[in-house]
Design an enzyme around this catalytic site. Structure first.
Site, PDB file in Angstrom:
ATOM      1  N   SER A   1       0.618  -1.174  -0.201  1.00 28.15           N
ATOM      2  CA  SER A   1      -0.121   0.015   0.041  1.00 28.15           C
ATOM      3  C   SER A   1       1.060   1.347  -0.154  1.00 28.15           C
ATOM      4  O   SER A   1       1.699   1.361  -0.850  1.00 28.15           O
ATOM      5  CB  SER A   1      -0.715   0.006   1.553  1.00 28.15           C
ATOM      6  OG  SER A   1      -1.523   1.150   0.680  1.00 28.15           O
TER       7      SER A   1
ATOM      8  N   ASP B   1      -9.014  -3.523  -6.251  1.00 28.37           N
ATOM      9  CA  ASP B   1      -8.369  -2.824  -5.428  1.00 28.37           C
ATOM     10  C   ASP B   1      -8.784  -1.209  -5.540  1.00 28.37           C
ATOM     11  O   ASP B   1      -8.381  -1.319  -7.049  1.00 28.37           O
ATOM     12  CB  ASP B   1      -6.850  -3.076  -5.017  1.00 28.37           C
ATOM     13  CG  ASP B   1      -6.033  -2.311  -4.528  1.00 28.37           C
ATOM     14  OD1 ASP B   1      -6.754  -1.306  -3.444  1.00 28.37           O
ATOM     15  OD2 ASP B   1      -5.199  -2.479  -4.251  1.00 28.37           O
TER      16      ASP B   1
ATOM     17  N   HIS C   1      -7.601  -4.758  -1.330  1.00 26.43           N
ATOM     18  CA  HIS C   1      -6.117  -4.368  -1.055  1.00 26.43           C
ATOM     19  C   HIS C   1      -6.824  -4.103   0.391  1.00 26.43           C
ATOM     20  O   HIS C   1      -7.616  -4.859   1.088  1.00 26.43           O
ATOM     21  CB  HIS C   1      -6.756  -2.298  -0.976  1.00 26.43           C
ATOM     22  CG  HIS C   1      -5.800  -1.596  -0.994  1.00 26.43           C
ATOM     23  ND1 HIS C   1      -5.288  -1.138  -1.721  1.00 26.43           N
ATOM     24  CD2 HIS C   1      -5.864  -1.096   0.447  1.00 26.43           C
ATOM     25  CE1 HIS C   1      -3.403  -0.340  -1.191  1.00 26.43           C
ATOM     26  NE2 HIS C   1      -3.997  -0.360   0.205  1.00 26.43           N
TER      27      HIS C   1
END
Length: 407
Positions: A193, A347, A377
């Protein structure tokens, strides 16, 4: 007095239970769970509980007890850490920066690879603890020395504290490779991330440092690589996807950069940047760079709104390369080390990875790409969650392990 306190306690309990049920139910039934994801019920529950921690944090923030990120981090760190008898773990400090070192206990005749790991969490969540199992497994399975960086986070420490801490820790590690038995020719930066964005930023910042070992490679796991364009296909398709919705992504951005939430609409519609900048970066960021197969789940290109001068003046931190390393000039991007990129279909930020892959490949940088068709995600952080674990997390870890072992 005792009766009054009892009444207040009962009222508080009733409020908490009612609020929790409302948050859980509203998210449980509204989140978009793709049909191709296995164990959809488990994902609905996981997403709802995560949102509960966020919304409870917002209540505490409005009561001025603590910020939402502080409360959420407190809850997420309550889980006890698992120990692996095959890995030695040391909590250290590089100056004021907490780091955690993972070293395989088995003796090694040769120097090991080194991995500098930056945890995800949008600059407001995550910690050394939430990614402890990930780093421990990575160290054990790839026979590498892993350094996890505990950088400062918003809202107490906004941009650029996260990147500065990460840079200081990385430089310190690079100067200490002999001490840790790390091969200076095999040092990797890695992150999930926002940590993936930090990893690329480190690769860029350290390119011309002749006093340090060169970064050998970068592992970018569903990375945050740009904060300027919110009209890409994945942003439309996955705006209500589990764990990272559009609303939560904007909330994180505003916390980290200190941007007023009132600019959300302007940023979303592209009114925060002038036409000449959209033209400059469009050759790299335009949706035409996304393969057509990723546009089939409903994508309609929207015209950008006219420039809002106020939004541009207050949000141009978005263009800083430490926030959007994907828009660095070709001269920089072409010299980056080889990359391993992991993207997830469901995501919100999927297209960051796809744009990065294409740009690096076009510039001749070697890229290993893995796309998780059932990924979402944050899935990697379920690795330590027992019954809440998703198989996709193991596959992502294996991708990173095999990449490090292949260097």
């Amino acid at each position: 007095m005792a009766v009054l306190l009892l009444v207040l306690l009962i009222a508080a309990c009733v409020f908490f239970v009612g609020f929790a049920l409302w948050v859980i139910c509203s998210n449980f039934f509204t989140v978009d769970i793709p049909a191709t994801i296995g164990q959809p019920l488990k994902l609905r529950i996981l997403h709802s509980l995560f949102q509960l921690s966020v919304e409870l944090g917002m209540v505490f923030e409005k009561l001025r007890i603590c910020s939402m990120p502080q409360f959420a981090r407190f809850l997420h760190d309550l889980r006890p850490l698992k120990k692996d008898p095959a890995v030695a773990v040391k909590n250290l400090r590089y100056g004021t920066i907490p780091v955690r070192l993972f070293q395989p206990k088995a003796p090694s005749r040769a120097l090991r690879p080194g991995v500098v790991f930056f945890h995800g969490g949008a600059g407001i969540l995550g910690s050394l603890n939430t990614h402890h199992v990930i780093c421990c497994c990575l160290s054990k399975e790839s026979d590498s020395v892993v350094l996890s960086v505990g950088y400062r986070m918003a809202p107490q420490h906004r941009f650029p504290a996260m990147v500065r801490d990460s840079l200081a820790a990385t430089v310190h590690f690079l100067r200490s490779l002999d001490k840790y038995g790390v091969d200076p020719a095999r040092v990797v930066v890695c992150g999930d991330s926002v940590g993936g964005g930090v990893a690329m930023a480190m690769s860029q910042i350290l390119l011309d440092r002749t006093d340090l070992p060169k970064i050998r490679a970068q592992i970018l796991i569903y990375p945050v690589l740009q904060c300027m364009d919110f009209q890409l296909p994945s942003y439309q398709q996955n705006k209500n996807a589990p764990m990272l919705t559009e609303n939560f992504a904007f909330r994180c951005l505003f916390y980290y950069l200190g941007i007023n939430p009132s600019w959300k609409s302007a940023i979303r519609r592209g009114a925060h940047l002038p036409a000449e900048l959209w033209e400059k970066y469009g050759k790299w960021m335009g949706s035409e760079n996304i393969p057509e197969r990723f546009k089939k789940r409903g994508y309609c290109q929207e015209p950008r709104a006219p420039l809002n001068e106020g939004a541009y003046l207050e949000t141009n931190l978005i263009l800083d390369l430490m926030n959007s390393p994907l828009i660095a000039e070709d001269e920089v991007m072409s010299r980056l080390p080889e990359a391993c990129i992991v993207s997830c279909e469901y995501d919100f930020l999927r297209d960051n990875s796809l744009l990065c892959k294409k740009r690096l490949e076009d510039l001749g940088v070697p890229v290993t790409w893995h796309h998780m068709e059932d990924g979402f995600h944050g899935v990697l952080t379920t690795l330590h969650m027992g019954c809440a674990h998703f198989p996709c997390a193991t596959r992502i870890l294996n991708v990173a392990v095999q990449f490090v072992k292949g260097l």
